[in-house]
Design a protein around this motif. Structure first.
Motif, PDB file in Angstrom:
ATOM      1  N   GLU A  85       0.830  -1.208   0.000  1.00  4.06           N
ATOM      2  CA  GLU A  85       0.000   0.000   0.000  1.00  4.06           C
ATOM      3  C   GLU A  85       0.863   1.255   0.000  1.00  4.06           C
ATOM      4  N   HIS A  86       1.968   1.223   0.750  1.00  7.42           N
ATOM      5  CA  HIS A  86       2.870   2.374   0.791  1.00  7.42           C
ATOM      6  C   HIS A  86       3.399   2.725  -0.597  1.00  7.42           C
ATOM      7  N   GLN A  89       1.107   5.156  -2.503  1.00  5.84           N
ATOM      8  CA  GLN A  89       0.628   6.381  -1.877  1.00  5.84           C
ATOM      9  C   GLN A  89       1.457   7.594  -2.284  1.00  5.84           C
ATOM     10  N   SER A  90       0.887   8.767  -2.077  1.00  5.98           N
ATOM     11  CA  SER A  90       1.590  10.012  -2.373  1.00  5.98           C
ATOM     12  C   SER A  90       2.622  10.291  -1.289  1.00  5.98           C
ATOM     13  N   GLU A  91       3.603  11.111  -1.630  1.00  6.89           N
ATOM     14  CA  GLU A  91       4.614  11.492  -0.636  1.00  6.89           C
ATOM     15  C   GLU A  91       3.964  12.207   0.543  1.00  6.89           C
ATOM     16  N   LEU A  93       0.977  11.818   1.825  1.00  7.38           N
ATOM     17  CA  LEU A  93       0.314  10.872   2.716  1.00  7.38           C
ATOM     18  C   LEU A  93       1.327  10.020   3.476  1.00  7.38           C
ATOM     19  N   LEU A  94       2.400   9.628   2.803  1.00  4.73           N
ATOM     20  CA  LEU A  94       3.430   8.823   3.460  1.00  4.73           C
ATOM     21  C   LEU A  94       4.087   9.585   4.602  1.00  4.73           C
ATOM     22  N   ASN A  97       1.658   9.811   7.541  1.00  5.08           N
ATOM     23  CA  ASN A  97       1.394   8.551   8.239  1.00  5.08           C
ATOM     24  C   ASN A  97       2.645   7.908   8.830  1.00  5.08           C
ATOM     25  N   ARG A 118       2.315   4.596 -10.481  1.00  6.06           N
ATOM     26  CA  ARG A 118       3.056   5.533  -9.628  1.00  6.06           C
ATOM     27  C   ARG A 118       4.362   5.929 -10.296  1.00  6.06           C
TER      28      ARG A 118
END
Length: 332
Positions: A85-86, A89-91, A93-94, A97, A118
């Protein structure tokens, strides 16, 4: 022809190959920049790689623990690696989180190893004119095959260490277990992407791993970003050497209210888009890459205002895609 790094491993093999290939001395070669150095320069500079002698650098042995009892949560999370999932994801959001340091590592890795969409959006750009099906049809197809060798060991089951020299020459260790040639080539990113991942990962380790897992240190090793063009002349023949310093590690020491650089090149960094040679699932440094690093080390030795290389010893970090090699070398 077999790579220099894998075949010339002693003074006797060096002499034999030098004669067999009818190589020239350094004075007989024309002047070129580091990017044009090759196998002939390795022979001319009498480079002799050595086998790895240690799994852990002797200087780090006091900080090698048998388990995770003394390991910070940040390092444990780093070693656990990102989830699938990571990688999509966008930078933003990463970072939200996972924290700034780890989030930036996973974002940099997503450009190299993440989902196809991506990587395609960030590396090639999204023109908006092609649908997903059209883009997919335009991509070259290849036959799916099992790329896991019989004796493959999952990286989560092994302990990662670094190499250290016990004699003259170059020694290498790598955190890689197995590299598939086709995948490594197809996922080739821009060199800056490789450099960013290496920068983020090394910084994270320097922030949270022992012996720097404290805010009370008077001396710290830090990552050095600045790229510098280096030029020097050899003392005897006055041959001009030109190379680019991609950055690396520096040492800062507290002096009154600020930290000043006392060693600017604790380790050199040479980022590559990918390894040109992979044998039995493990990357081998190509002749051109090893020659380029040799030139850069020589220039660094000749342009050494802080006298860091007066004993001839230096270290090089070689990241390529998501694989990193560490070399420790002597200049005699």
């Amino acid at each position: 022809m077999a790579p220099y790094f894998a075949t010339v491993t002693s003074e006797s093999t060096f002499r034999a190959r030098f004669a067999a290939e009818e190589r020239k001395t350094f004075s007989e070669l024309r002047e070129v920049s580091a990017s044009e150095w090759g196998r002939e320069h390795l022979f001319a500079c009498r480079v002799v790689p050595r086998e790895t002698q240690h799994n852990i650098l002797p200087v780090l042995l006091p900080y090698a623990f048998p388990g995770d009892a003394h390991t910070s949560p940040e390092i444990i999370d780093f070693l656990d690696g990102p989830t699938g999932e990571h990688m999509g994801q966008s930078e933003h959001l990463l970072v939200r989180n996972c924290g700034i340091s780890l989030g930036n590592i996973w974002a940099a890795m997503a450009l190299l190893k993440g989902h196809r969409n991506r990587r395609r959006t960030d590396i090639k750009g999204d023109s908006g004119d092609e649908s997903d099906s059209e883009v997919e049809e335009s991509r070259p197809k290849r036959i799916r095959r099992n790329t896991t060798p019989e004796n493959f060991v999952n990286s989560s089951m092994i302990q990662i260490g670094s190499s250290s020299p016990t004699g003259e020459g170059s020694q290498v260790a790598s955190s890689v277990g197995y590299v598939d040639v086709a995948s490594h080539t197809l996922l080739m990113p821009p060199e800056d992407g490789t450099l960013r991942l290496a920068s983020c990962a090394i910084r994270h380790i320097l922030y949270f791993a022992p012996p720097q897992d404290s805010s009370r240190l008077a001396t710290v090793v830090e990552f050095r970003d600045a790229k510098t063009r280096l030029t020097a002349c050899t003392p005897v023949l006055e041959r001009r050497l030109v190379a680019t310093d991609d950055g690396g590690l520096c040492l800062r020491q507290r002096s009154n209210d600020s930290f000043t650089v006392v060693k600017n090149r604790v380790a050199l960094l040479e980022a590559k888009r990918r390894f040109q040679c992979i044998e039995n699932g493990k990357p081998v440094i190509s002749d051109n890459c090893l020659a380029q690093m040799t030139c850069e080390a020589l220039v660094a030795r000749l342009t050494d205002p802080l006298k860091e290389f007066r004993h001839g010893r230096y270290s090089t970090v070689l990241p390529a895609t998501s694989t990193v090699m560490f070399l420790a070398d002597n200049i005699i």
